[in-house]
Motif scaffolding. Structure first.
Motif, PDB file in Angstrom:
ATOM      1  N   GLU A  36      -9.060  -0.242 -13.373  1.00  0.00           N
ATOM      2  CA  GLU A  36      -8.493   1.103 -13.345  1.00  0.00           C
ATOM      3  C   GLU A  36      -7.672   1.394 -14.603  1.00  0.00           C
ATOM      4  O   GLU A  36      -7.569   2.547 -15.026  1.00  0.00           O
ATOM      5  N   SER A  37      -7.160   0.316 -15.244  1.00  0.00           N
ATOM      6  CA  SER A  37      -6.416   0.537 -16.483  1.00  0.00           C
ATOM      7  C   SER A  37      -7.337   0.882 -17.646  1.00  0.00           C
ATOM      8  O   SER A  37      -6.872   1.395 -18.674  1.00  0.00           O
ATOM      9  N   LEU A  38      -8.652   0.623 -17.494  1.00  0.00           N
ATOM     10  CA  LEU A  38      -9.603   0.922 -18.566  1.00  0.00           C
ATOM     11  C   LEU A  38     -10.130   2.353 -18.489  1.00  0.00           C
ATOM     12  O   LEU A  38     -10.783   2.821 -19.427  1.00  0.00           O
ATOM     13  N   LEU A  39      -9.843   3.046 -17.352  1.00  0.00           N
ATOM     14  CA  LEU A  39     -10.442   4.361 -17.123  1.00  0.00           C
ATOM     15  C   LEU A  39      -9.388   5.454 -17.233  1.00  0.00           C
ATOM     16  O   LEU A  39      -8.177   5.193 -17.132  1.00  0.00           O
ATOM     17  N   PRO A  40      -9.838   6.693 -17.429  1.00  0.00           N
ATOM     18  CA  PRO A  40      -8.884   7.821 -17.413  1.00  0.00           C
ATOM     19  C   PRO A  40      -8.193   7.925 -16.058  1.00  0.00           C
ATOM     20  O   PRO A  40      -8.710   7.460 -15.032  1.00  0.00           O
ATOM     21  N   ALA A  41      -7.019   8.530 -16.030  1.00  0.00           N
ATOM     22  CA  ALA A  41      -6.242   8.668 -14.799  1.00  0.00           C
ATOM     23  C   ALA A  41      -7.052   9.411 -13.747  1.00  0.00           C
ATOM     24  O   ALA A  41      -7.746  10.388 -14.048  1.00  0.00           O
ATOM     25  N   GLN A  42      -6.972   8.959 -12.530  1.00  0.00           N
ATOM     26  CA  GLN A  42      -7.621   9.557 -11.375  1.00  0.00           C
ATOM     27  C   GLN A  42      -9.148   9.527 -11.438  1.00  0.00           C
ATOM     28  O   GLN A  42      -9.821  10.181 -10.637  1.00  0.00           O
TER      29      GLN A  42
END
Length: 744
Positions: free
Chosen positions: A13-19
Motif C-alpha cells: 500500500e505504500s507503493l500505491l497512490p492514497a486510497q
C-alpha cells in the motif's frame, strides 16, 4: 471485495497512490482477483517494486526465472504447476525449490511436498512471469515447432510452384505459419543435405523425420503428435492430396523452388497403425548429372554398356531393387543416344526428370486408362526409334515390349531381379516364350549403389581383413576405412557410385536361353564370356580405395568359392589351385604398451594381472558397444574387454553409436557423455525412446562425477554410472553385474 492475495495489502500500500486499494475494493460487480496482478495491469506499480518490497519485509529470496532449465518440467507435474501457479527452479535428493507469487500458500507446499517426496523451499516470482515460464517449460503445439526452428539460420528461399487453383486451395486449408515454415525448412534442409528421400513416420506420442542420405536413413528430428499431424496435412495439401482421407494410400507430386532452383517432389502416403506415413522423393535436376561417366563405373563396364546402346533394335534391361539407380542409368543411356535424327519416346510412372528437347515423355495415368501397355501400343504407332518403358510390371507390358524389340525398335526398360541372369527367368515366369527372349534380348545390366568414402577424412585401415574375405584381397593391398568429419556428417561417406554386372548376349547365350536354361546355367556361360559379378565390380572399387569392405558387404553378398575367381586367383599360374597356396599369416595383435606409447591418459589401471590373463569365458557370446571419442582410451578398454572374452564394437561419436547399435545389436553399451556432435545425453534419450533398444543395458562412463549429473543420467534411463579414472577389475565386475541383472 476480498483479494485472493489479501496478505499483500499492507506490504504494497505504500507503493500505491492514497486510497488506490480502497477504490479497487469498492468497484461494483468486481469478482475476487489478485491484487498483485491488478495493480501491475493498471500500471500503478511494477513487478520489480512489489518483488523488492515482499523480499525485504519477509526475507524471501527472489527466483531467477531466466535460468530455469526446461528439463525441470519433470520435477513437478504440469497439472500441479498450473493449479498453484508455481515453477520448479532446482531439485536435489532432499529438497525442491519453487518460484511462487504466494509463499504463504500452505496447501501448495503440502501437496507439492507429498507429490515430489522432498522438502519444498519457496522463492519469490511475479504471477505473470511464473505463468509465462510454466507455458514455456510445459509448452506444446506451435511453441514446440517454434523451438525446433530456433537456431536454424541461412538465407533460404522456399516457394511452392503450383497452378493457380492449387495455390488458392492450399491457402484456404493451410495450417498455422510455424507449421508451414517447418515444412519449408525440412525440404530446404533435405535438399542441402543431399537427401534422396524424406520419411515422416508416426511413432507413439509423436512423429519422426528421417532423411535417406547416400542410401542410408538417418533421424533428424522428433516432433510431438499435435504438431506432427498438421505437418503431414500440410505436405498433403502441397501435393494435391485429400487431407480428409486417411484410410487409403495416396500418391501426389509438387514442385518447389529452393533458393531459386526448381525441385520436383513425389509424395506417397501410407495408412499405418499410428497414423499416416509420408515419404517425399526429392528429385533435383541440378544435383543429378545424367551421364554414364557420372555413375562411377569402371572404363570396361562403361564400354560394355555403350556397346549395348549401339544396337538399333532389341531390348536392354536394367535390373535391381528399388533405389538402386535404375532410372538414372536409363536416363543417362537415353542422353547418350539422344540426337535430332532419333525419335525417342518414354512412358514412365512417374516422370522423374525432364530430359529436354527431342524426347517425348509420357506420364502413366491408371485412373484415366493410360497404363504402360496402352501407352506403349499408341507409341508404336508413331514410328519411334527408341522406346523407354519405365518398368515391366505385368505380362501385357512385357509382351508388347518384347514384340516392339522384334520389329525394329530399341526398347530400354527396368525389371526387379537380384542379378542379370535372373532377368531371363523372370520374363519366362511372366509368360514370355524362351525363344522370343533369346531373339530380342541384347543385354542386361544389374546394378547397385555403393557409398563413396569421404575424400576429406578417409584413412588407411589398419584392421585385419576378415577371414571370409582374405582370399579376395591380394597381399600387401592397402584398404581404406571410414572416419567421419563435418563434411560428411560424421558418416565417413559422401556420395555414391554404381557397381554393375553387364550380361551381353552372344550366340552361345542365345542358344542356351532359347533352350530354356536356368539362371545358374546362363550365369556360368556369361562368366565364361568375361562377365564380372556385382561383388567383383564392388571389390575393384574397394581395392582402388573408393569404398570399404563393410560397405561392400552391406550392398552385396560374398559369392560361393566355385563361382568367382578372386584377384589372388587371377594372378595365380594356371594349374595351381587355391589349396596349393600357403595359408595367410594370422593377424598380429599390437601389444597394449605399443598402443599406449606416446598417449598421455588420465586412466588408472589396477591389477595388471587381471587384465593380462587370457579370456576365462565370462564374456563369451556377449557383444559390447564401446562409445568413446578418445581413441587411446577406447583401445585400452577394448583390449581389456576382449581379454575377458567379450566381442567389442566401437563408436567414436553419438551419430556413429546409433548406426552401430542398428548394425551389431549389442548386449550392453558403455557410453561416454562428452561426445562430438550428438552428445551422450542425446544418445541415451534416443536409445530409450526406441522399442528395440529400450531394454538394452547402458553403462555411462564419464569424468562428470557430480551429483546432479548422476541423477540426470539415471533419470534418462542409464543402468550404471562410472566415473573416470576407473579401475579395470571394478569395471569388469560392474559390467558382469549389469548383465546379470538384465538376464535375470
Amino acid at each position: 471485495m476480498q483479494f485472493t492475495d489479501e496478505w499483500l495489502v499492507h506490504t504494497i500500500e505504500s507503493l500505491l497512490p492514497a486510497q488506490a486499494i480502497e477504490a479497487i475494493r469498492q468497484e461494483p460487480g468486481a469478482a475476487p482477483t489478485s491484487l498483485w496482478e491488478t495493480v501491475v495491469q493498471r500500471k500503478l506499480t511494477g513487478d520489480e517494486n512489489i518483488l523488492a518490497a515482499v523480499a525485504t519485509r519477509f526475507r524471501f529470496p527472489v527466483a531467477d526465472l531466466a535460468q530455469v532449465d526446461s528439463n525441470m518440467a519433470t520435477a513437478v507435474p504440469e497439472q500441479l504447476a498450473r493449479r498453484f501457479n508455481v515453477v520448479p527452479v532446482r531439485q536435489t535428493d532432499s529438497y525442491l525449490e519453487i518460484a511462487t507469487a504466494n509463499p504463504f500458500d500452505i496447501d501448495a507446499e503440502k501437496v507439492l511436498a507429498f507429490a515430489t517426496g522432498r522438502e519444498v523451499r519457496m522463492l519469490l516470482g511475479s504471477p505473470r512471469r511464473i505463468r509465462d515460464k510454466v507455458d514455456e517449460i510445459y509448452r506444446t503445439g506451435e511453441d514446440v515447432v517454434t523451438r525446433l526452428l530456433e537456431g536454424i539460420s541461412g538465407d533460404l528461399d522456399v516457394r511452392e510452384i503450383a497452378d493457380e487453383e492449387e495455390m488458392v486451395a492450399s491457402a484456404a486449408e493451410a495450417s498455422a505459419r510455424p507449421i508451414i515454415r517447418l515444412v519449408d525448412m525440412m525440404l530446404a534442409d533435405g535438399v542441402a543435405s543431399r537427401a534422396s528421400d524424406v520419411h515422416v513416420e508416426p511413432i507413439e506420442g509423436g512423429v519422426v523425420v528421417r532423411y535417406r542420405i547416400d542410401g542410408v536413413l538417418r533421424q533428424v528430428m522428433k516432433i510431438p503428435r499435435n504438431a506432427g499431424v498438421p505437418l503431414i496435412s500440410r505436405i498433403k495439401i502441397m501435393s494435391g492430396l485429400d487431407i480428409a482421407d486417411r484410410l487409403r494410400p495416396q500418391d501426389g507430386r509438387a514442385r518447389v523452388s529452393v533458393n531459386g532452383d526448381p525441385v520436383d517432389l513425389r509424395v506417397s502416403t501410407l495408412p499405418a497403425s499410428l497414423g499416416e506415413k509420408v515419404v517425399i522423393r526429392i528429385l533435383s535436376q541440378r544435383s543429378t548429372v545424367l551421364s554414364l561417366e557420372s555413375l562411377g563405373m569402371h572404363a570396361d563396364e562403361r564400354k560394355s554398356v555403350t556397346d549395348l546402346l549401339s544396337h538399333k533394335e532389341g531390348i536392354i534391361l536394367v535390373t535391381g531393387p528399388t533405389g538402386s539407380g535404375k532410372t538414372t542409368t536409363l536416363y543417362s543411356a537415353i542422353r547418350m543416344i539422344q540426337s535430332e535424327g532419333v525419335n525417342i519416346v518414354t512412358v514412365e510412372d512417374p516422370v522423374e526428370y525432364r530430359l529436354g528437347q527431342n524426347i517425348v515423355q509420357v506420364q502413366v495415368h491408371d485412373k484415366a486408362g493410360l497404363t504402360f501397355a496402352s501407352a506403349l501400343r499408341s507409341i508404336l504407332r508413331q514410328d519411334p526409334d527408341v522406346v523407354l518403358v519405365g518398368e515391366i510390371r505385368d505380362q501385357e507390358t512385357a509382351q508388347i515390349a518384347l514384340q516392339a524389340s522384334l520389329t525394329g525398335h530399341l526398347v530400354l526398360s527396368t525389371l526387379h531381379t537380384n542379378d542379370a541372369p535372373n532377368a531371363v527367368t523372370r520374363l519366362v515366369d511372366m509368360g514370355m516364350e524362351a525363344y522370343k527372349i533369346a531373339s530380342a534380348l541384347r543385354g542386361v545390366v544389374a546394378q547397385r549403389l555403393m557409398r563413396r568414402l569421404c575424400s576429406a577424412c578417409r584413412e588407411v585401415s589398419a584392421e585385419p581383413v576378415p577371414g571370409q574375405l582374405a582370399r579376395f584381397i591380394p597381399p600387401g593391398t592397402e584398404l581404406s576405412r571410414a572416419v567421419g568429419c563435418s563434411q560428411c556428417a560424421m558418416t565417413g561417406y559422401r556420395g555414391r557410385f554404381s557397381i554393375v554386372e553387364v550380361l551381353s548376349m552372344t550366340p552361345e547365350l542365345e542358344r542356351r536361353v532359347g533352350q530354356g536354361a536356368t539362371a545358374d546355367q546362363i550365369a556360368e556361360v556369361a562368366r565364361g564370356n568375361g562377365m564380372s559379378s556385382l561383388f567383383e565390380s564392388g571389390l575393384r572399387h574397394v581395392l582402388a580405395g573408393d569404398s570399404t569392405l563393410e560397405e561392400l558387404l552391406r550392398v552385396t553378398d560374398i559369392p560361393q568359392e566355385d563361382r568367382t575367381r578372386t584377384p589372388v586367383e587371377r594372378d595365380r599360374p594356371a594349374g595351381r589351385s587355391s589349396r596349393d597356396a600357403p595359408p595367410p599369416p594370422p593377424p598380429l595383435a599390437a601389444p597394449a604398451a605399443a598402443v599406449l606409447a606416446g598417449f598421455p591418459l588420465d586412466l588408472e589401471l589396477v591389477d595388471e594381472g587381471a587384465t593380462a590373463r587370457g579370456a576365462d569365458g565370462r564374456g563369451r557370446g556377449t557383444c559390447v558397444l564401446l562409445v568413446e571419442d578418445e581413441e587411446p582410451l577406447r583401445r585400452v578398454m577394448k583390449d581389456l574387454l576382449e581379454r575377458e572374452g567379450y566381442t567389442v564394437a566401437e563408436a567414436q561419436d553419438g551419430v556413429q553409436a546409433l548406426d552401430q547399435v542398428d548394425r551389431f545389436a549389442p548386449d550392453v553399451i558403455i557410453l561416454d557423455l562428452n561426445l562430438p556432435g550428438l552428445d551422450g545425453y542425446s544418445v541415451l534419450t534416443q536409445l530409450r525412446s526406441r522399442p528395440a533398444t529400450r531394454s538394452v543395458p547402458i553403462m555411462v562412463l564419464t569424468a562428470k562425477g557430480d551429483e546432479d549429473n548422476e541423477v540426470r543420467v539415471f533419470e534418462l534411463g542409464a543402468d550404471d554410472f562410472i566415473t573416470k579414472p576407473f579401475r579395470a577389475r571394478a569395471l569388469s565386475a560392474r559390467l558382469q553385474a549389469v548383465l546379470g541383472r538384465h538376464r535375470a
